[in-house]
Design a protein around this motif. Structure first.
Motif, PDB file in Angstrom:
ATOM      1  N   LEU A  17       6.635  20.438  -0.127  1.00  0.00           N
ATOM      2  CA  LEU A  17       7.143  19.362   0.717  1.00  0.00           C
ATOM      3  C   LEU A  17       7.243  18.036  -0.028  1.00  0.00           C
ATOM      4  O   LEU A  17       8.222  17.296   0.136  1.00  0.00           O
ATOM      5  CB  LEU A  17       6.245  19.201   1.951  1.00  0.00           C
ATOM      6  N   ASP A  18       6.244  17.711  -0.867  1.00  0.00           N
ATOM      7  CA  ASP A  18       6.251  16.419  -1.564  1.00  0.00           C
ATOM      8  C   ASP A  18       7.488  16.271  -2.453  1.00  0.00           C
ATOM      9  O   ASP A  18       8.145  15.210  -2.454  1.00  0.00           O
ATOM     10  CB  ASP A  18       4.990  16.255  -2.401  1.00  0.00           C
ATOM     11  N   ASP A  19       7.825  17.316  -3.172  1.00  0.00           N
ATOM     12  CA  ASP A  19       9.003  17.262  -4.040  1.00  0.00           C
ATOM     13  C   ASP A  19      10.287  17.205  -3.217  1.00  0.00           C
ATOM     14  O   ASP A  19      11.252  16.530  -3.593  1.00  0.00           O
ATOM     15  CB  ASP A  19       9.040  18.474  -4.981  1.00  0.00           C
ATOM     16  N   ALA A  20      10.297  17.927  -2.103  1.00  0.00           N
ATOM     17  CA  ALA A  20      11.487  17.916  -1.240  1.00  0.00           C
ATOM     18  C   ALA A  20      11.718  16.516  -0.684  1.00  0.00           C
ATOM     19  O   ALA A  20      12.848  16.002  -0.693  1.00  0.00           O
ATOM     20  CB  ALA A  20      11.329  18.921  -0.107  1.00  0.00           C
ATOM     21  N   VAL A  21      10.650  15.870  -0.203  1.00  0.00           N
ATOM     22  CA  VAL A  21      10.768  14.511   0.332  1.00  0.00           C
ATOM     23  C   VAL A  21      11.205  13.543  -0.755  1.00  0.00           C
ATOM     24  O   VAL A  21      12.048  12.658  -0.524  1.00  0.00           O
ATOM     25  CB  VAL A  21       9.436  14.063   0.965  1.00  0.00           C
ATOM     26  N   ALA A  22      10.651  13.703  -1.961  1.00  0.00           N
ATOM     27  CA  ALA A  22      11.048  12.847  -3.083  1.00  0.00           C
ATOM     28  C   ALA A  22      12.532  13.014  -3.393  1.00  0.00           C
ATOM     29  O   ALA A  22      13.235  12.038  -3.713  1.00  0.00           O
ATOM     30  CB  ALA A  22      10.208  13.175  -4.317  1.00  0.00           C
ATOM     31  N   PRO A  43       0.725   6.926   8.252  1.00  0.00           N
ATOM     32  CA  PRO A  43       1.221   7.275   6.915  1.00  0.00           C
ATOM     33  C   PRO A  43       0.446   6.627   5.774  1.00  0.00           C
ATOM     34  O   PRO A  43       0.572   7.065   4.618  1.00  0.00           O
ATOM     35  CB  PRO A  43       2.672   6.764   6.942  1.00  0.00           C
ATOM     36  N   TYR A  44      -0.357   5.622   6.066  1.00  0.00           N
ATOM     37  CA  TYR A  44      -1.115   4.946   5.009  1.00  0.00           C
ATOM     38  C   TYR A  44      -2.470   5.607   4.772  1.00  0.00           C
ATOM     39  O   TYR A  44      -2.958   5.671   3.640  1.00  0.00           O
ATOM     40  CB  TYR A  44      -1.321   3.468   5.365  1.00  0.00           C
ATOM     41  N   THR A  45      -3.081   6.106   5.856  1.00  0.00           N
ATOM     42  CA  THR A  45      -4.440   6.660   5.750  1.00  0.00           C
ATOM     43  C   THR A  45      -4.510   8.158   6.002  1.00  0.00           C
ATOM     44  O   THR A  45      -5.568   8.764   5.832  1.00  0.00           O
ATOM     45  CB  THR A  45      -5.361   5.952   6.755  1.00  0.00           C
ATOM     46  N   ALA A  46      -3.394   8.755   6.456  1.00  0.00           N
ATOM     47  CA  ALA A  46      -3.352  10.176   6.845  1.00  0.00           C
ATOM     48  C   ALA A  46      -4.293  10.470   8.017  1.00  0.00           C
ATOM     49  O   ALA A  46      -4.720  11.610   8.219  1.00  0.00           O
ATOM     50  CB  ALA A  46      -3.666  11.086   5.666  1.00  0.00           C
ATOM     51  N   GLU A  47      -4.594   9.442   8.816  1.00  0.00           N
ATOM     52  CA  GLU A  47      -5.435   9.630  10.008  1.00  0.00           C
ATOM     53  C   GLU A  47      -4.579  10.150  11.155  1.00  0.00           C
ATOM     54  O   GLU A  47      -3.492   9.624  11.424  1.00  0.00           O
ATOM     55  CB  GLU A  47      -6.074   8.300  10.396  1.00  0.00           C
ATOM     56  N   VAL A  48      -5.065  11.170  11.855  1.00  0.00           N
ATOM     57  CA  VAL A  48      -4.356  11.717  13.010  1.00  0.00           C
ATOM     58  C   VAL A  48      -4.577  10.800  14.209  1.00  0.00           C
ATOM     59  O   VAL A  48      -5.711  10.532  14.607  1.00  0.00           O
ATOM     60  CB  VAL A  48      -4.836  13.148  13.322  1.00  0.00           C
ATOM     61  N   LEU A  49      -3.476  10.329  14.802  1.00  0.00           N
ATOM     62  CA  LEU A  49      -3.549   9.389  15.924  1.00  0.00           C
ATOM     63  C   LEU A  49      -3.550  10.091  17.271  1.00  0.00           C
ATOM     64  O   LEU A  49      -3.994   9.522  18.271  1.00  0.00           O
ATOM     65  CB  LEU A  49      -2.357   8.423  15.853  1.00  0.00           C
ATOM     66  N   GLY A  50      -3.057  11.302  17.301  1.00  0.00           N
ATOM     67  CA  GLY A  50      -2.977  12.047  18.554  1.00  0.00           C
ATOM     68  C   GLY A  50      -1.800  12.997  18.519  1.00  0.00           C
ATOM     69  O   GLY A  50      -1.117  13.130  17.499  1.00  0.00           O
ATOM     70  N   ALA A  51      -1.548  13.669  19.633  1.00  0.00           N
ATOM     71  CA  ALA A  51      -0.469  14.657  19.679  1.00  0.00           C
ATOM     72  C   ALA A  51       0.114  14.735  21.079  1.00  0.00           C
ATOM     73  O   ALA A  51      -0.552  14.421  22.074  1.00  0.00           O
ATOM     74  CB  ALA A  51      -0.978  16.029  19.237  1.00  0.00           C
ATOM     75  N   ILE A 106       0.863  -1.197   0.000  1.00  0.00           N
ATOM     76  CA  ILE A 106       0.000   0.000   0.000  1.00  0.00           C
ATOM     77  C   ILE A 106       0.890   1.235   0.000  1.00  0.00           C
ATOM     78  O   ILE A 106       1.788   1.371   0.850  1.00  0.00           O
ATOM     79  CB  ILE A 106      -0.931   0.025   1.221  1.00  0.00           C
ATOM     80  N   ASN A 107       0.668   2.134  -0.954  1.00  0.00           N
ATOM     81  CA  ASN A 107       1.447   3.363  -1.015  1.00  0.00           C
ATOM     82  C   ASN A 107       1.098   4.276   0.159  1.00  0.00           C
ATOM     83  O   ASN A 107      -0.060   4.355   0.579  1.00  0.00           O
ATOM     84  CB  ASN A 107       1.187   4.106  -2.327  1.00  0.00           C
ATOM     85  N   ARG A 108       2.092   4.941   0.655  1.00  0.00           N
ATOM     86  CA  ARG A 108       1.843   5.910   1.727  1.00  0.00           C
ATOM     87  C   ARG A 108       1.162   7.156   1.173  1.00  0.00           C
ATOM     88  O   ARG A 108       1.292   7.479  -0.010  1.00  0.00           O
ATOM     89  CB  ARG A 108       3.167   6.311   2.395  1.00  0.00           C
ATOM     90  N   ALA A 109       0.458   7.834   2.064  1.00  0.00           N
ATOM     91  CA  ALA A 109      -0.150   9.111   1.677  1.00  0.00           C
ATOM     92  C   ALA A 109       0.967  10.124   1.401  1.00  0.00           C
ATOM     93  O   ALA A 109       2.085   9.997   1.900  1.00  0.00           O
ATOM     94  CB  ALA A 109      -1.052   9.615   2.805  1.00  0.00           C
ATOM     95  N   ALA A 110       0.663  11.121   0.613  1.00  0.00           N
ATOM     96  CA  ALA A 110       1.655  12.162   0.321  1.00  0.00           C
ATOM     97  C   ALA A 110       1.990  12.921   1.605  1.00  0.00           C
ATOM     98  O   ALA A 110       1.107  13.152   2.444  1.00  0.00           O
ATOM     99  CB  ALA A 110       1.117  13.114  -0.732  1.00  0.00           C
TER     100      ALA A 110
END
Length: 454
Positions: A287-292, A123-131, A72-76
């Motif tokens: 950010l996406d291009d920087a991470v890539a 990272p797979y669903t972009a769901e916030v788990l907490g802080a 499964i690809n990670r979210a951007a």
């Protein structure tokens, strides 16, 4: 007559040896008095911190762990940041790449009402788990206790004093270690009710753990308040603080790397470059291009991306894994994605490499689990050493007295020892100041004892 002369020489030699033993014992006592409470605390917190990753993965498993989803690809990264900001509005300043397939991503957000937060995202669903508050995990609290940061920046000076006196403690302890006896050298006699048990326990433990005390003291010095800071400035303060051979022919800001990102000791003085594209009204790459780009450069998984907050800011990718050879920091122009500075452990000079190796080993990272287990055993031994010293002193001291070992009869012996100690005081200024203070207190103690005896 010759027999009489030989006898006098023998008595004189015996007296000199006795005086030297008394002088060393006295300073071993003072070093113990000053250092052991701190060593006890440092050993406990240090032993716990050796297993920071394992402990945090357990305590904060609801935030730091997700179900791995192979294939499964990670979210951007930008989608993860957007999810974090939707729950905790503010400015995203840092993105931490998941180190393993079952790790969460971490987004550091500057908020108005809650301060800096680390938001954990699947990272797979972009769901916030907490802080959690930035540096708010259990291990960060342990680290701040270990470094005495909880008690302010001035308290860090005690690290330098403790390290210096710990080395003195080991050196004097080796001299005092029993040699002319069969028991109490490498074995413990008696039972805990007897003082000889604690004396032997102290001697045996001390000789076994002495090397580790000196090693931990020396490798802990880079974090000290005065010596560590000055040596860092001297070692890394030139050429923008970058290692020799690293290209710095780019515009530089006044910001230091240590102020925007967790970095290695050798790069604390390194200045952050500027993105020249801001003067031409160029569009940021995002950010996406920087991470890539960082992925394409092969940064070790789990790297941190500090995002630009100003028009001339840069994307900074940094990672400090257990494997020193994989340490790396890359600055990207936020408009073109061009690497401005790319450096790794291989770029450090001999001093930087040796100090980083010492720091990495001190943290229990360099040799994996073996490193952790050996240093944990050393920490347990240091705790036992401190406890046995306290019990031994309590059983030995006369009633109503501190139990300071006697002064040598020949004061010249004491002066020679002080001169030797002064050399260490010059090398480590705070240790020297504490040495002078201890000398003053010793004189006051001797004078008060004389007044009482009158």
């Amino acid at each position: 007559m010759s027999d009489l002369i030989v006898g006098r020489e023998s008595v004189g030699a015996s007296r000199s040896a006795s005086d030297l033993y008394r002088a060393v014992w006295r300073w071993h006592f003072y070093a113990s008095l000053l250092v052991l409470p701190f060593m006890f605390t440092l050993a406990i917190t240090g032993g716990i911190y050796l297993f920071k990753d394992e402990i945090e993965a357990t305590i904060h498993s609801d935030l730091k762990r997700v179900e791995a989803q192979p294939g499964i690809n990670r979210a951007a990264p930008s989608a993860m940041v957007a999810a974090a900001l939707a729950v905790h509005p503010g400015i995203a300043v840092k993105f931490t790449d998941p180190a393993t397939p079952d790790a969460s991503a971490e987004i550091t957000v500057g908020t108005q009402g809650e301060g800096r937060l680390v938001v954990y995202v699947n990272p797979y669903t972009a769901e916030v788990l907490g802080a959690l508050p930035d540096h708010g995990t259990v291990m960060w609290r342990i680290r701040n206790l270990h470094s005495l940061k909880y008690f302010g920046n001035h308290a860090r000076m005690l690290i330098e004093i403790t390290a210096g006196w710990s080395i003195l403690l080991v050196v004097t302890g080796i001299y005092l270690w029993p040699r002319r006896q069969t028991g109490g050298v490498l074995s413990v006699r008696g039972t805990p009710k007897r003082r000889v048990f604690w004396r032997d326990m102290h001697a045996v433990t001390g000789i076994l753990v002495g090397f580790f005390i000196v090693f931990l003291a020396i490798t802990g010095m880079p974090w000290s308040g005065v010596w560590g800071g000055k040596v860092n400035e001297w070692a890394n303060g030139n050429n923008f603080g970058y290692p020799a051979g690293v290209r710095v022919a780019v515009p530089m800001s006044d910001e230091h790397l240590d102020h925007i990102a967790k970095t290695s000791w050798s790069l604390e003085q390194a200045q952050v470059p500027q993105s020249p594209g801001h003067a031409h009204h160029a569009q940021p790459i995002g950010l996406d291009d920087a991470v890539a780009t960082f992925d394409r450069f092969g940064l070790h998984r789990g790297y941190v991306v500090n995002m630009p907050t100003k028009a001339d800011g840069v994307f900074t990718g940094s990672v400090y894994p257990d494997d020193l050879s994989r340490q790396r920091v890359v600055h990207l122009d936020q408009y073109s994605g061009t690497p401005l500075i790319d450096m790794s452990y291989a770029d450090y000079g001999p001093l930087g490499k040796s100090l980083e190796w010492g720091i990495n080993t001190h943290l229990g990272q360099q040799f994996g689990l073996a490193n952790q287990v050996v240093l944990l055993a050393a920490c347990v031994a240091i705790i036992l050493l401190a406890a046995s010293a306290a019990v031994m002193w309590w059983k030995r001291r006369p009633a109503g007295s501190l139990g300071v070992p006697p002064m040598p009869a020949d004061k010249r012996i004491f002066r020679v020892l002080i001169a030797i100690l002064a050399i260490g005081g010059v090398l480590f200024p705070l240790v020297g100041l504490s040495l002078v203070s201890m000398l003053g207190l010793d004189r006051l103690y001797v004078r008060s004892r004389r007044l009482r005896s009158i």
